[in-house]
Every structure is written in structure tokens, then in C-alpha cells.
Design a protein around this motif. Structure first.
Motif, short mmCIF file in Angstrom:
data_model
loop_
_atom_site.label_atom_id
_atom_site.label_comp_id
_atom_site.label_asym_id
_atom_site.label_seq_id
_atom_site.Cartn_x
_atom_site.Cartn_y
_atom_site.Cartn_z
N GLY A 157 -20.11 -12.95 39.57
CA GLY A 157 -21.53 -12.63 39.46
C GLY A 157 -22.33 -12.79 40.75
O GLY A 157 -23.04 -11.87 41.16
N PRO A 158 -22.26 -13.95 41.40
CA PRO A 158 -23.04 -14.14 42.63
C PRO A 158 -22.64 -13.22 43.79
O PRO A 158 -23.38 -13.10 44.76
N GLU A 159 -21.50 -12.57 43.69
CA GLU A 159 -21.04 -11.67 44.75
C GLU A 159 -21.70 -10.29 44.69
O GLU A 159 -21.48 -9.46 45.57
N GLY A 160 -22.49 -10.04 43.63
CA GLY A 160 -23.11 -8.72 43.47
C GLY A 160 -22.11 -7.67 43.01
O GLY A 160 -22.36 -6.48 43.12
N LYS A 161 -20.99 -8.13 42.49
CA LYS A 161 -19.92 -7.25 41.99
C LYS A 161 -19.59 -7.68 40.57
O LYS A 161 -19.92 -8.78 40.15
N ARG A 162 -18.90 -6.80 39.86
CA ARG A 162 -18.40 -7.19 38.55
C ARG A 162 -17.04 -6.55 38.32
O ARG A 162 -16.78 -5.43 38.79
N PHE A 163 -16.19 -7.28 37.63
CA PHE A 163 -14.90 -6.72 37.24
C PHE A 163 -15.13 -5.76 36.09
O PHE A 163 -16.03 -5.95 35.27
N LEU A 164 -14.33 -4.72 36.05
CA LEU A 164 -14.44 -3.68 35.04
C LEU A 164 -13.05 -3.31 34.56
O LEU A 164 -12.14 -3.17 35.38
N SER A 165 -12.89 -3.16 33.26
CA SER A 165 -11.60 -2.74 32.70
C SER A 165 -11.58 -1.24 32.51
O SER A 165 -12.47 -0.67 31.88
N ARG A 166 -10.58 -0.63 33.09
CA ARG A 166 -10.29 0.78 32.83
C ARG A 166 -8.95 0.77 32.09
O ARG A 166 -8.28 -0.25 32.04
N SER A 167 -8.56 1.87 31.54
CA SER A 167 -7.28 1.87 30.84
C SER A 167 -6.65 3.25 30.85
O SER A 167 -7.32 4.24 31.13
N ARG A 168 -5.37 3.25 30.58
CA ARG A 168 -4.66 4.51 30.38
C ARG A 168 -3.62 4.27 29.29
O ARG A 168 -3.11 3.16 29.12
N ILE A 169 -3.34 5.31 28.54
CA ILE A 169 -2.34 5.23 27.48
C ILE A 169 -0.95 5.21 28.11
O ILE A 169 -0.67 5.98 29.03
N PHE A 170 -0.09 4.32 27.63
CA PHE A 170 1.28 4.30 28.11
C PHE A 170 1.98 5.61 27.76
O PHE A 170 1.70 6.21 26.72
#
Length: 120
Positions: free
Chosen positions: A95-108
Motif C-alpha cells: 500500500g505505501p508504495e503506491g502500487k497494488r498487487f492484482l490477480s489475473r488468471s487464465r484457464i489451464f
């Protein structure tokens, strides 16, 4: 080997930066509520995991967990952890880095599902 969770180069860079500040890390895929469905980053051991969690794998040498009931919905997909600008979950370390992790996905693929034992 088929990995259930991977990270982009940008996510791995941020993980390294956070490790330099906080030490060893862990991730848990949020299932909704307050922080939506974001991957949450914590100091290793700060988030309690148990029998109701599944270890999906490791990103940046950090364990990545998901709740077992949520995993049932996502088991046919590979999670791809990325980073975007903005504020993420209020409890997540980036949070303090001005960034956020985001989950993307793909079907196997069918072949990957066979390797993982997900075919019926």
C-alpha cells in the motif's frame, strides 16, 4: 511442471523491494469483503493459515495461499500476480508504495489439467 500461481517481472520486483523492508513474506488471495479479491501480502506468519487454506505455490520464494472453498472455484485456472498503480488492500504491505498487487488468471489447457489431475 504446471504452476498454479506465477508472478510478472513487475510483481517480482515489488516483492523483492518489500522483502528488503519487511523480511520474508507470504500471500493470501482475499476472497472478497473489505479488500475485494486482491492478493494480500503480509510478513511471513502474520496471517494465520490452517486446514481451510490451500498452498497454491510460491512467488518470489514467498508462499501463496487461498481459502479452500475459493480454490474450488479457481482450481481450473492459473493465477498470474501482477502489479498496477494505485492503493490496494489496507492490510497489504504494498500500500505505501503506491502500487497494488492484482490477480489475473487464465484457464489451464486440457494438457495442463491432465497433469494436475483435474480431468474427469
Amino acid at each position: 511442471m504446471v504452476e498454479r500461481v506465477i508472478a510478472t517481472a513487475q510483481a517480482l520486483d515489488l516483492i523483492d523491494k518489500l522483502k528488503n523492508v519487511h523480511g520474508s513474506l507470504m500471500f493470501h488471495q482475499s476472497g472478497g469483503c473489505c479488500d475485494g479479491s486482491s492478493p494480500m501480502c503480509y510478513p511471513l506468519g502474520e496471517f494465520r493459515t490452517g486446514e481451510s487454506d490451500v498452498l497454491l505455490g510460491r512467488i518470489g520464494d514467498s508462499p501463496f495461499y487461498m481459502a479452500k472453498d475459493q480454490y474450488e472455484y479457481w482450481k481450473h485456472t492459473q493465477l498470474i500476480i501482477d502489479v498496477v498503480d494505485g492503493r490496494g488492500g489496507m492490510f497489504s504491505l504494498e500500500g505505501p508504495e503506491g502500487k497494488r498487487f492484482l490477480s489475473r488468471s487464465r484457464i489451464f489447457t486440457e494438457e495442463e489439467r491432465k497433469v494436475l489431475g483435474l480431468t474427469e
